[in-house]
Design a protein around this motif. Sequence first.
Motif, short mmCIF file in Angstrom:
data_model
loop_
_atom_site.label_atom_id
_atom_site.label_comp_id
_atom_site.label_asym_id
_atom_site.label_seq_id
_atom_site.Cartn_x
_atom_site.Cartn_y
_atom_site.Cartn_z
N SER B 24 1.30 -0.02 -7.73
CA SER B 24 2.74 -0.13 -7.50
C SER B 24 3.29 1.15 -6.89
O SER B 24 4.15 1.09 -6.01
CB SER B 24 3.47 -0.50 -8.78
OG SER B 24 3.13 0.39 -9.79
N SER B 25 2.77 2.30 -7.32
CA SER B 25 3.33 3.51 -6.70
C SER B 25 2.90 3.62 -5.25
O SER B 25 3.67 4.05 -4.39
CB SER B 25 2.97 4.76 -7.49
OG SER B 25 1.58 4.91 -7.53
N GLY B 26 1.66 3.18 -4.96
CA GLY B 26 1.23 3.20 -3.57
C GLY B 26 2.07 2.28 -2.72
O GLY B 26 2.55 2.65 -1.64
N VAL B 27 2.27 1.07 -3.21
CA VAL B 27 3.07 0.10 -2.46
C VAL B 27 4.51 0.59 -2.34
O VAL B 27 5.15 0.46 -1.30
CB VAL B 27 3.00 -1.29 -3.13
CG1 VAL B 27 4.02 -2.23 -2.53
CG2 VAL B 27 1.61 -1.87 -2.96
N LEU B 28 5.00 1.18 -3.42
CA LEU B 28 6.36 1.72 -3.39
C LEU B 28 6.50 2.75 -2.28
O LEU B 28 7.41 2.71 -1.47
CB LEU B 28 6.69 2.34 -4.74
CG LEU B 28 8.05 3.00 -4.86
CD1 LEU B 28 8.70 2.56 -6.16
CD2 LEU B 28 8.03 4.50 -4.83
N ILE B 29 5.54 3.66 -2.26
CA ILE B 29 5.60 4.70 -1.22
C ILE B 29 5.55 4.06 0.16
O ILE B 29 6.29 4.42 1.07
CB ILE B 29 4.43 5.69 -1.39
CG1 ILE B 29 4.65 6.53 -2.63
CG2 ILE B 29 4.31 6.58 -0.17
CD1 ILE B 29 3.55 7.53 -2.88
N MET B 30 4.70 3.04 0.28
CA MET B 30 4.58 2.44 1.58
C MET B 30 5.86 1.73 2.00
O MET B 30 6.32 1.87 3.14
CB MET B 30 3.43 1.45 1.57
CG MET B 30 2.82 1.38 2.93
SD MET B 30 1.42 0.32 2.93
CE MET B 30 2.07 -0.92 3.99
N LEU B 424 12.91 -7.79 4.46
CA LEU B 424 12.02 -8.38 3.47
C LEU B 424 10.63 -8.53 4.09
O LEU B 424 9.61 -8.35 3.43
CB LEU B 424 12.57 -9.74 3.04
CG LEU B 424 12.01 -10.23 1.70
CD1 LEU B 424 12.39 -9.26 0.60
CD2 LEU B 424 12.49 -11.63 1.40
N LYS B 425 10.63 -8.82 5.40
CA LYS B 425 9.38 -9.02 6.10
C LYS B 425 8.52 -7.75 6.03
O LYS B 425 7.33 -7.79 5.73
CB LYS B 425 9.67 -9.39 7.56
CG LYS B 425 8.57 -10.20 8.21
CD LYS B 425 8.99 -10.62 9.60
CE LYS B 425 8.26 -9.81 10.65
NZ LYS B 425 8.88 -9.85 11.96
N THR B 426 9.17 -6.62 6.31
CA THR B 426 8.45 -5.35 6.25
C THR B 426 7.94 -5.11 4.85
O THR B 426 6.80 -4.69 4.64
CB THR B 426 9.38 -4.17 6.62
OG1 THR B 426 10.47 -4.66 7.34
CG2 THR B 426 8.66 -3.10 7.36
N ALA B 427 8.84 -5.37 3.90
CA ALA B 427 8.47 -5.12 2.51
C ALA B 427 7.27 -5.96 2.13
O ALA B 427 6.32 -5.47 1.51
CB ALA B 427 9.66 -5.42 1.60
N LEU B 428 7.31 -7.23 2.53
CA LEU B 428 6.21 -8.12 2.17
C LEU B 428 4.92 -7.71 2.85
O LEU B 428 3.84 -7.96 2.32
CB LEU B 428 6.57 -9.57 2.52
CG LEU B 428 7.62 -10.19 1.60
CD1 LEU B 428 7.93 -11.61 2.00
CD2 LEU B 428 7.13 -10.16 0.14
N SER B 429 5.07 -7.04 4.00
CA SER B 429 3.86 -6.61 4.69
C SER B 429 3.10 -5.57 3.87
O SER B 429 1.92 -5.36 4.08
CB SER B 429 4.19 -6.07 6.08
OG SER B 429 4.90 -4.86 5.96
N PRO B 433 -1.76 -4.78 2.13
CA PRO B 433 -2.66 -3.67 1.75
C PRO B 433 -2.73 -3.50 0.26
O PRO B 433 -3.78 -3.12 -0.28
CB PRO B 433 -2.04 -2.46 2.43
CG PRO B 433 -0.66 -2.84 2.77
CD PRO B 433 -0.65 -4.32 2.94
N GLY B 434 -1.63 -3.77 -0.45
CA GLY B 434 -1.62 -3.63 -1.91
C GLY B 434 -2.67 -4.53 -2.53
O GLY B 434 -3.50 -4.09 -3.34
N MET B 435 -2.65 -5.82 -2.16
CA MET B 435 -3.60 -6.79 -2.68
C MET B 435 -5.01 -6.49 -2.19
O MET B 435 -5.97 -6.46 -2.96
CB MET B 435 -3.22 -8.20 -2.19
CG MET B 435 -1.97 -8.77 -2.77
SD MET B 435 -2.24 -9.42 -4.42
CE MET B 435 -3.35 -10.78 -4.08
N LEU B 436 -5.07 -6.31 -0.89
CA LEU B 436 -6.36 -6.16 -0.24
C LEU B 436 -7.15 -4.99 -0.80
O LEU B 436 -8.33 -5.08 -1.09
CB LEU B 436 -6.15 -5.99 1.26
CG LEU B 436 -7.23 -6.59 2.14
CD1 LEU B 436 -7.24 -8.10 2.00
CD2 LEU B 436 -7.03 -6.17 3.58
#
Lengths: 245, 463, 389
Positions: B24-30, B424-429, B433-436
């Motif tokens: 979550s912190s990685g995704v948050l930063i991204m 939202l599109k950017t956010a969902l993008s 990487p988060g999942m992958l």
Amino acid sequence: MKRLFTILLLAFSLALTAKYPDPASILRAIDANTRFTSLKSTTRMVIKSRRASRTVSSINYSKGDNSFFSEYTSPPRDKGTKMLKLGGNLWIYNPGTDRIVQISGNMLNQSVMGSDLSYEDFMEENSLLQDYNAVIEGEATYDKREVWNIMLTAKRKGLSYPKKRIYVDKERLLPLYEQWFSSSGKLLKTVRSDQVSRIGNRWYPKHVVFKDELKEGSGTDYYVDSIAFDLKIPDAIFSKGSLKK
Amino acid sequence: MLSFLIKGVFRDRHRYLFPLLIVSSGVLIMVFMLALINGYMDSFIRQNAGFDTGHLKVVTAAYSRLLSQKPYDLGLLDIQDELATWKAAYPQLDWVERIHFGALLDVPDNLGQTREQGEVVAFGIDLLSSGRERKLMHLDQALVSGRIPSQSSEILLTDSAFRRLALKLGDPVTLIGSDVFGSMTFRQFRVTGSVRFGVEALDRGAVIVDLADARGMLDMEGGAGEILAFFRNGSYDQKAAEQIRDDFNRRFGDMETASSGGTQTGKSAIWEEETASSGGTQTGKSAIQSESSAIRDEYAPVMLAMSDQNNMGYMLGMMQYLLAIFSLVFIFILGIVLWNSGLMNGIRRYGEIGVRLAIGESKTQIYRSLLIEAGAIGFAGSVLGILLGLLLSAYFNLKGMDVSVFSRNSSLLSEDIIYTSVSLKTALSALIPGMLSTLLGAALAGMAVFKRQTSQLFKELET
Amino acid sequence: MIFKLAFKNILGYGWRSLINVFIIALVLIGLIWMEGMWFSWLNLAKTQSTQWEFGGGLLRVKSYDPYDVFALEHSHAPIPAQAGNLVASGEIVPVLFSPAVIYPGGRMQNAVVKGIPSQQSLLRFPSQALMPTEANPYPAIVGKTMAKSAQLQEGDAFTIRVKDSSGAFNAVDLQISQIMDCPVPSLDQGTVWMDLQALQDLKQLPGMATTLALRDQSLASVASPEFKLIPPNEFFADLNQMVKTKASGQASLFVMMIFLAMLAIFDTQALAIFKRRREIGMLSALGMTKARIILLFTTEGALYMLGATVLTAVMGFPLFWYFARIGFSLPKGYDSFGVAGFNEALKFVYPLPLILFTLMLMFLLTVFVSWLPARKIARLMPTEALRGK
């Protein structure tokens, strides 16, 4: 042999001078036509720009070579604008801002009211005899009149146009067509005069076309509607005080 | 089975907390970084659009050829009826009219005589009838002293000119220029304030006056040098802009095609016509060429998209390209970090896996369950990260991030405050990487399962 | 002893360590690349300005004020007599500035005309193209930006008008002999270049110049009181400022990357300590002080950084070498940016002190984040730890 040659040369040049009158005397005659102790005129300037054509009218007063005052009477936008030249200085009064601004530096390059004349041209003094050496280079017919083709070169420094070629009406002794050159010989401006008429003892053109040869466009028409020479004009007109009046 | 696994994961704090935190912190930063980058792009576009190019711009054909010189004498004259038509035709656009002109700023002494003079670039913009230009030009932020003009005949100067000419607030100054027909023209103004845009080219010597004053001064009633149009929603949409441009030029323009390429071709044609009619030095060839183009009206309106001006198209493309590279590198690093964490996670459960193998679970089954668990953690972590990232971005979207420390004295147009912008599109993008990365990490880490030797299991059971 | 042990432990983790090392190396490569880019760009911009304008030093007429267009008409002074020979031998390149009006296509436009000796070779300026020829007695050069803005093409003729020293108009038709790709915007925008001699003749200013570019600064002694030496830091002040601001903007993005890398190390360390409680207990029971154990773990973390430095060198070398040799070229069009250094391939030069500083900083950071989870060790009871709890 050498002596003979010299004599021949002298004879030849004498023949030339015999063919043409003394150029200085022509300049003197031109000055007599165009110079004055004082002058009052009403004129119109038709300025054709790329988009529109408009007419600027003014009343002008001149005294000698160095004093010039004019007040614009139309169009409404320019009405009341006054211009004063005293010696080497030029001021403009603008009624809208009630300001007198001296025109100097780059501003002198600018055209007067969008015409093909710059403020610098206005600053020119107009005695050809005093400012230029003349050489008659030939004769021609211009606008159905016989003219002398005279080359003028500046006698002194500080003239905006160091060389001029003028085509002078042989009979009336008035330039009908002038070409103003830079010192390198590049044609900068041309002046065409017509509708020459008799005013008192002078010949004077009532229509002059100024053309800045570096700019595109068809030039500026200058019409003299009325003109009177050698009147009494109060000195007060040629003072900064009169600009604000 | 699935719910069993997921319950298993989320009931054991050790199994979910740390990976979840990292994902979550990685995704948050991204998400936040993407928002920041987007915000920066937006800021760049907004700044350039606001100061200069607009999202779209209408000028005359003649003006467009000399665009960088801003030749107001080739501007649009008496354009109000046409403008009304354009406004009606493109309701999605917001329009502002401007006149840029060079002038001499003359400062009088108490006697009204010239005390100082300086050359300035003047912006005639609508300051009085709406606050739009104030916003577009960032006048409120740029104000150094005094106030923004609130009535006719008031003027703002850039701070450096203000100082150089030793002015005080309230001082009278005169602008001297040539009107659209070339006649010398004057206008008196009162200095109300000084501004600094942080753009050297402007700050050196510019003045800002109300459009109506500029029009009066330059004899351009109802006219404008250029008319800028902005999308009402505030963001630049290149495709839409190009569509509008082409449509506009087809409907209102005089030139056949005034699209980016078209201006180029139209350019040379009329250019030759000009030089030919100047009667000068040109060859006969251009005179013949000009014949065909002479019928065109060089004062006809032409619409340019932002990307047609000042190399903006190129700049935007370049920026997008660089940002894409940057994002990719970032995603790559984030992926590796998450993979690393996945690995570590696998190691922690060495013992557990040993037991599961011992009681007969197949290796494939264990591997699959590991992947499912990782997927669940990746998903939960990413969603959490996206939510937090959106929240953080939203905060800076409202408050803005002051980056003036970085951009001070910069000679490029940039804003001091960056407002993050995120779709939202950017956010969902960021979900991908988060999942992958979690899955990949688990997949690689889980490979260890297949290497396990049953003979060693009991040894591990001791731990 | 501790270092040896730490090293063995790291090796023992095998490829898991490698990942951490790899992450740090990636960030390091990025950092060094970025530092190299800014440094080289600044370098290139300065080199180009030096090559094109500044020379080894620049003398400028005192009355010249880049912000005052009115002063330009009078911003010139006689080239000092002592400089005569040096000018003739090309050690000093005089340049004369003058305001001018040009008429490209019959439209009046204000410009600055600059005269430079066509035979000079001190500056990289393509002045040979200003050599008059039969076909083109008044050649002129303009930069690409100027050519675009004034709509001029190679071979185009246009009139230029100046005022000569006596106040008379002088004008000639210049013909563009070359449109130059000039990296220094101030030599391009609004500027027309012609031969110095031709401009001096046109202006009737024989032997006058506005600036004197020197082969090296020691020649500054030829200056007459009208000239003043412009020191490099004054000349390049704007450029330095600009790079500083731009670089710090990008650095903020790298802070985030560094943060991620540190997160990875922290994560690894935390897990390692969790997993190796028994080992810690053992070491403790064998009489190792807690401080030494913490040191061991911190050293392990620091070793990642060392490994990363080596990996950076190995992995980054081809990249760094590529950028140093081949360079980084921005596609056409970027040069209208208004700053020098954009028109040719940027060949990277790496600022060693700055890179060392960066490595040092990263090293300290790594040590710090490895130490953070290791503090926990201090709270472990040896007995508990031995049991693995």
